[in-house]
Motif scaffolding. Structure first.
Motif, PDB file in Angstrom:
ATOM      1  N   UNK A 143     -12.658   7.496   5.719  1.00 42.48           N
ATOM      2  CA  UNK A 143     -12.338   7.218   4.325  1.00 42.48           C
ATOM      3  C   UNK A 143     -13.301   6.181   3.753  1.00 42.48           C
ATOM      4  N   UNK A 144     -13.758   6.444   2.547  1.00 42.62           N
ATOM      5  CA  UNK A 144     -14.488   5.470   1.734  1.00 42.62           C
ATOM      6  C   UNK A 144     -13.665   5.261   0.473  1.00 42.62           C
ATOM      7  N   UNK A 200     -14.429   2.524   5.139  1.00 41.88           N
ATOM      8  CA  UNK A 200     -15.505   1.795   4.484  1.00 41.88           C
ATOM      9  C   UNK A 200     -15.024   1.348   3.110  1.00 41.88           C
ATOM     10  N   UNK A 201     -15.026   0.030   2.892  1.00 43.35           N
ATOM     11  CA  UNK A 201     -14.650  -0.543   1.602  1.00 43.35           C
ATOM     12  C   UNK A 201     -15.908  -0.631   0.744  1.00 43.35           C
ATOM     13  N   UNK A 202     -16.021   0.259  -0.229  1.00 38.28           N
ATOM     14  CA  UNK A 202     -17.243   0.403  -1.025  1.00 38.28           C
ATOM     15  C   UNK A 202     -17.582  -0.877  -1.787  1.00 38.28           C
ATOM     16  N   UNK A 203     -16.581  -1.510  -2.379  1.00 37.10           N
ATOM     17  CA  UNK A 203     -16.833  -2.701  -3.203  1.00 37.10           C
ATOM     18  C   UNK A 203     -17.284  -3.888  -2.358  1.00 37.10           C
ATOM     19  N   UNK A 212     -18.607   9.371  -8.087  1.00 34.58           N
ATOM     20  CA  UNK A 212     -19.812  10.025  -7.558  1.00 34.58           C
ATOM     21  C   UNK A 212     -20.485   9.151  -6.502  1.00 34.58           C
ATOM     22  N   UNK A 213     -20.524   7.835  -6.758  1.00 38.14           N
ATOM     23  CA  UNK A 213     -21.137   6.913  -5.794  1.00 38.14           C
ATOM     24  C   UNK A 213     -20.345   6.863  -4.494  1.00 38.14           C
ATOM     25  N   UNK A 214     -19.029   6.883  -4.607  1.00 38.94           N
ATOM     26  CA  UNK A 214     -18.169   6.843  -3.422  1.00 38.94           C
ATOM     27  C   UNK A 214     -18.314   8.137  -2.622  1.00 38.94           C
ATOM     28  N   UNK A 215     -18.379   9.268  -3.329  1.00 40.35           N
ATOM     29  CA  UNK A 215     -18.583  10.548  -2.651  1.00 40.35           C
ATOM     30  C   UNK A 215     -19.935  10.571  -1.931  1.00 40.35           C
ATOM     31  N   UNK A 216     -20.962  10.054  -2.601  1.00 36.22           N
ATOM     32  CA  UNK A 216     -22.301  10.032  -1.993  1.00 36.22           C
ATOM     33  C   UNK A 216     -22.325   9.138  -0.754  1.00 36.22           C
ATOM     34  N   UNK A 217     -21.633   7.992  -0.829  1.00 36.92           N
ATOM     35  CA  UNK A 217     -21.578   7.094   0.326  1.00 36.92           C
ATOM     36  C   UNK A 217     -20.857   7.759   1.493  1.00 36.92           C
ATOM     37  N   UNK A 218     -19.799   8.491   1.182  1.00 37.17           N
ATOM     38  CA  UNK A 218     -19.064   9.191   2.238  1.00 37.17           C
ATOM     39  C   UNK A 218     -19.977  10.197   2.934  1.00 37.17           C
ATOM     40  N   UNK A 235     -12.585   8.874  -0.995  1.00 37.39           N
ATOM     41  CA  UNK A 235     -13.174  10.060  -0.379  1.00 37.39           C
ATOM     42  C   UNK A 235     -12.672  10.073   1.055  1.00 37.39           C
ATOM     43  N   UNK A 236     -12.071  11.186   1.474  1.00 40.27           N
ATOM     44  CA  UNK A 236     -11.358  11.188   2.747  1.00 40.27           C
ATOM     45  C   UNK A 236     -11.463  12.561   3.400  1.00 40.27           C
TER      46      UNK A 236
END
Length: 383
Positions: free
Chosen positions: A109-110, A64-67, A3-9, A52-53
């Motif tokens: 992509x995130x 974007x590298x989320x970590x 969910x966090x990765x989708x939101x960041x995307x 997320x792409x």
């Protein structure tokens, strides 16, 4: 986390993405056999990289590298290796599609996840396979999973610079819930082995140490194995890898070997045999016998292949008196990373506390522990 990765995307790119998950892996037994055309027994686990792409209708790849909270942008028509290591796991995959004459449009992509870096759970393969799976689906290339696995492996070779076998990518892509994969790394024939984990859990003890020897010694081991094959081919021209070698062949020509090369080859031949024996125990549901093969595997890695280290040996030795542990061994390339342990379900809490306390006392380092479940391979995520 997805969910966090989708939101960041959505925040970065103002559109809705395709969501993909790609798991890391454990290897129950069969270490350093994959690049010798041998047998391995990996499984995908619930430590995963999420993507997320979406296409962006430009000629740019925006990552974007989320970590790491780092971003990068590349021209999709001029893909080449980067000086930043994480870029290369993604760029290498794009390059493989392009080599295969598949036109990759610009995309965003995130990605990020909970596969611990440096623990030997193949975070790099999870990244490569996840992106390959995502691009294949997003742009409707129609490639089968095995083709994606081979592309992900070549990305590791050519862009990450690690001459890995195919096991990591294969396990990440082909994993099946509650099953290990008996994989023939020569033919890529495979069989799903039902693994009954009701009474046992897979517990990973992460040393949180990666000795500097790891990369150079990995490549050295490959060369030592190749030297052994070259020597034996003088007597047995049909041999192409250590997969073809038997212990009697080695013993008959021991005097011709450098002693170190002999030990390396002996380990690989024995380990191949252990995988087959361990699979038989698995079919019989005999987890105690399976676990004993794990202990013997570790001894070979420690003394003959010499890729263990004091931290790994300590953790394995701590489990030997415990009746609640069926088996334990180091896992991965060596010189750090994780041990894999088969622990009775009812004893997991006591086991994790005992191991953490002992490791802290011995090394002054906080032991990281993971309880792993066996899951399916790379797939889309429904939200």
């Amino acid at each position: 986390m997805i969910d966090d990765i989708q939101a960041k995307f959505r925040e970065l790119y103002q559109q809705e993405p395709l969501l993909v998950r790609s798991p890391g892996r454990v290897n129950l037994i069969g270490e350093h056999t994959d690049y010798n055309d041998g047998f391995v027994l990996p499984a995908a686990i619930n430590k995963e990289i999420f993507f997320a792409i979406a296409p962006n209708n430009t000629n740019q790849v925006r990552m974007y590298a989320f970590d790491l909270q780092e971003s990068a942008t590349f021209d999709v028509n001029h893909i080449q290796r980067s000086k930043t290591s994480w870029h290369n796991y993604l760029l290498g995959v794009i390059a493989q599609f392009q080599k295969g004459k598949y036109k990759v449009p610009g995309f965003d992509v995130v990605f990020g996840g909970n596969v611990p870096i440096g623990a030997g759970l193949s975070s790099s393969a999870a990244v490569e396979c996840g992106l390959a799976f995502g691009l294949n689906h997003l742009f409707d290339f129609g490639l089968e999973k095995l083709s994606l696995v081979k592309m992900a492996q070549l990305a590791e070779h050519e862009y990450a610079g690690v001459m890995s076998g195919i096991m990591d990518q294969f396990a990440s892509m082909f994993g099946k819930k509650n099953h290990a994969i008996k994989l023939d790394c020569r033919s890529l024939d495979y069989e799903y082995m039902d693994i009954d984990m009701q009474d046992y859990r897979i517990v990973l003890c992460d040393t949180r140490i990666k000795h500097s020897l790891a990369a150079t010694e990995y490549n050295t081991r490959r060369k030592e194995c190749e030297a052994g094959v070259a020597l034996l081919r003088k007597h047995y021209p049909e041999i192409t890898s250590l997969r073809d070698v038997t212990l009697p062949m080695l013993e008959q020509h021991q005097a011709e070997f450098d002693p170190v090369v002999y030990r390396r080859c002996t380990y690989v031949v024995q380990e191949n045999n252990r995988v087959l024996v361990a699979c038989q125990h698995l079919e019989e549901g005999d987890m105690q016998a399976f676990g004993q093969q794990m202990y013997v595997s570790h001894e070979g890695l420690q003394h003959d292949y010499e890729v263990s280290c004091p931290e790994l040996d300590f953790l394995v030795d701590q489990t030997r008196p415990l009746k609640t542990v069926a088996g334990a061994r180091m896992m991965g390339g060596g010189f750090g990373g994780c041990t894999i342990n088969l622990v009775e379900t009812a004893a997991v809490d006591a086991f994790t506390k005992q191991m953490a306390d002992a490791y802290q006392k011995q090394f002054g380092v906080t032991l990281q522990l993971y309880i792993a479940s066996i899951v399916d391979g790379s797939s889309l995520v429904d939200c």
